[in-house]
Design a protein around this motif. Sequence first.
Motif, PDB file in Angstrom:
ATOM      1  N   GLY A  87       0.810  -1.214   0.000  1.00  8.61           N
ATOM      2  CA  GLY A  87       0.000   0.000   0.000  1.00  8.61           C
ATOM      3  C   GLY A  87       0.840   1.261   0.000  1.00  8.61           C
ATOM      4  O   GLY A  87       0.534   2.235  -0.695  1.00  8.61           O
ATOM      5  N   PHE A  88       1.926   1.266   0.770  1.00  6.58           N
ATOM      6  CA  PHE A  88       2.792   2.446   0.831  1.00  6.58           C
ATOM      7  C   PHE A  88       3.399   2.743  -0.534  1.00  6.58           C
ATOM      8  O   PHE A  88       3.463   3.911  -0.959  1.00  6.58           O
ATOM      9  N   TRP A  89       3.866   1.726  -1.224  1.00  2.09           N
ATOM     10  CA  TRP A  89       4.544   1.959  -2.501  1.00  2.09           C
ATOM     11  C   TRP A  89       3.571   2.398  -3.589  1.00  2.09           C
ATOM     12  O   TRP A  89       3.935   3.209  -4.445  1.00  2.09           O
ATOM     13  N   TYR A  90       2.363   1.900  -3.546  1.00  2.09           N
ATOM     14  CA  TYR A  90       1.348   2.401  -4.476  1.00  2.09           C
ATOM     15  C   TYR A  90       1.072   3.883  -4.210  1.00  2.09           C
ATOM     16  O   TYR A  90       0.985   4.695  -5.133  1.00  2.09           O
ATOM     17  N   TYR A  91       0.911   4.217  -2.940  1.00  2.00           N
ATOM     18  CA  TYR A  91       0.641   5.618  -2.587  1.00  2.00           C
ATOM     19  C   TYR A  91       1.795   6.512  -3.022  1.00  2.00           C
ATOM     20  O   TYR A  91       1.582   7.579  -3.622  1.00  2.00           O
ATOM     21  N   HIS A 203      -8.310  12.590 -11.471  1.00  2.00           N
ATOM     22  CA  HIS A 203      -9.251  11.455 -11.500  1.00  2.00           C
ATOM     23  C   HIS A 203      -8.502  10.127 -11.484  1.00  2.00           C
ATOM     24  O   HIS A 203      -8.852   9.202 -10.754  1.00  2.00           O
ATOM     25  N   TYR A 204      -7.439  10.037 -12.288  1.00  2.00           N
ATOM     26  CA  TYR A 204      -6.657   8.796 -12.318  1.00  2.00           C
ATOM     27  C   TYR A 204      -5.896   8.588 -11.012  1.00  2.00           C
ATOM     28  O   TYR A 204      -5.717   7.450 -10.559  1.00  2.00           O
ATOM     29  N   VAL A 205      -5.453   9.684 -10.406  1.00  2.00           N
ATOM     30  CA  VAL A 205      -4.760   9.585  -9.119  1.00  2.00           C
ATOM     31  C   VAL A 205      -5.722   9.127  -8.029  1.00  2.00           C
ATOM     32  O   VAL A 205      -5.419   8.224  -7.237  1.00  2.00           O
ATOM     33  N   LEU A 206      -6.913   9.741  -7.989  1.00  2.00           N
ATOM     34  CA  LEU A 206      -7.890   9.378  -6.963  1.00  2.00           C
ATOM     35  C   LEU A 206      -8.318   7.927  -7.104  1.00  2.00           C
ATOM     36  O   LEU A 206      -8.394   7.195  -6.108  1.00  2.00           O
ATOM     37  N   GLU A 207      -8.595   7.503  -8.330  1.00  4.95           N
ATOM     38  CA  GLU A 207      -8.982   6.104  -8.530  1.00  4.95           C
ATOM     39  C   GLU A 207      -7.862   5.165  -8.087  1.00  4.95           C
ATOM     40  O   GLU A 207      -8.099   4.163  -7.397  1.00  4.95           O
ATOM     41  N   GLY A 208      -6.635   5.478  -8.475  1.00  4.12           N
ATOM     42  CA  GLY A 208      -5.517   4.626  -8.090  1.00  4.12           C
ATOM     43  C   GLY A 208      -5.332   4.556  -6.589  1.00  4.12           C
ATOM     44  O   GLY A 208      -5.078   3.480  -6.032  1.00  4.12           O
ATOM     45  N   HIS A 256      -7.621  -1.369 -12.699  1.00  2.00           N
ATOM     46  CA  HIS A 256      -7.215  -0.144 -13.390  1.00  2.00           C
ATOM     47  C   HIS A 256      -5.943   0.472 -12.812  1.00  2.00           C
ATOM     48  O   HIS A 256      -5.501   1.514 -13.305  1.00  2.00           O
ATOM     49  N   ARG A 257      -5.360  -0.128 -11.775  1.00  2.00           N
ATOM     50  CA  ARG A 257      -4.295   0.559 -11.048  1.00  2.00           C
ATOM     51  C   ARG A 257      -3.071   0.833 -11.922  1.00  2.00           C
ATOM     52  O   ARG A 257      -2.495   1.929 -11.865  1.00  2.00           O
ATOM     53  N   PHE A 258      -2.660  -0.122 -12.747  1.00  2.00           N
ATOM     54  CA  PHE A 258      -1.505   0.099 -13.609  1.00  2.00           C
ATOM     55  C   PHE A 258      -1.871   0.923 -14.834  1.00  2.00           C
ATOM     56  O   PHE A 258      -1.055   1.701 -15.336  1.00  2.00           O
ATOM     57  N   GLN A 259      -3.076   0.766 -15.311  1.00  2.00           N
ATOM     58  CA  GLN A 259      -3.545   1.596 -16.428  1.00  2.00           C
ATOM     59  C   GLN A 259      -3.530   3.065 -16.062  1.00  2.00           C
ATOM     60  O   GLN A 259      -3.132   3.916 -16.857  1.00  2.00           O
ATOM     61  N   VAL A 265       1.809   8.781 -16.768  1.00  3.26           N
ATOM     62  CA  VAL A 265       3.102   8.883 -17.457  1.00  3.26           C
ATOM     63  C   VAL A 265       2.911   9.513 -18.831  1.00  3.26           C
ATOM     64  O   VAL A 265       3.741  10.324 -19.279  1.00  3.26           O
ATOM     65  N   ALA A 266       1.812   9.176 -19.508  1.00  7.30           N
ATOM     66  CA  ALA A 266       1.532   9.776 -20.818  1.00  7.30           C
ATOM     67  C   ALA A 266       1.305  11.286 -20.695  1.00  7.30           C
ATOM     68  O   ALA A 266       1.773  12.063 -21.545  1.00  7.30           O
TER      69      ALA A 266
END
Length: 287
Positions: A87-91, A203-208, A256-259, A265-266
């Motif tokens: 969890g820490f590394w994802y955050y 939005h992508y940050v919040l979802e992740g 969706h976490r890696f997407q 990155v894009a």
Amino acid sequence: MNDSFSFMGVMYLDVFFMAIIFYSSAIPNMVSQRDSYYREKASRMYQSAPYALTFGISEFPYLVAYTLLHCGILWGLVDFFPQDGYGFWYYACYFFLFISLLTYMAQFLAAAMPNQQVASSLGMAYLSMTANVSGFAIRPQDIPGGWMFMSVWKSTSVSGAPDNSSLSHLAAMARLSWLGRAARNRHRHAIEQAFMYWLAPIHYVLEGLVVTQFHGAKTKVKGAPGFPPGNEPTLSRFYTSHWDDSFFGGKFVWSHRFQNMIILVAFILFFRFATFYALERINYSTR
């Protein structure tokens, strides 16, 4: 349920406002270097591509160091749900990507806009608009869809068509024309909202953050809407599943976490190339 909302609020506000601080501090730094770059470029000492590349690379150590320091302190203060260490590394990864994105967006606007005030205003306007449709203030399934015109058309009469008399026909057509214009305006606004939802990096940050921090959490969500007492869902089921009765209507899912990381990155690569183009083509130097 209030506790889970508090956790989401902490994650959202932490990442969003820290990124804004990085954005606000990057613009004056880039603007202060711009005039010297113009002079060196005119004397053929600088080229746009190496300058843009090195300006981006020079930020990297600071972004990494601050990410580890900030997330380490936050992790010790906030009692997040444990996920066997990942969890820490994802955050930290999402935090790093978002502050990098806004830092590089600030560099692009500082290179493309005539002065610091315009660059700051445009960036903050974009961030404020996208924050409204990020999925936090308005859930993704509650953002208006594009079906308004069909519903207005069906409501013009019970049979679905105007009466045959000329007077009622003209009245119905006039009413349909007015409703059609109103519906088109609402339809256009709904499309803009949905379009901004996909263009919102937050939005992508919040979802992740939501799916990586709540995934696997077994804590029951008491008072979850749509679930009877005694059959409360877990945090993982309520916030990160693909079912329509989940809090985000199946829009925020673990897969969706890696997407989401790839999309962030894009965004970063886009702003790096845009900065290079602005430095190459735009020149605000005065003689």
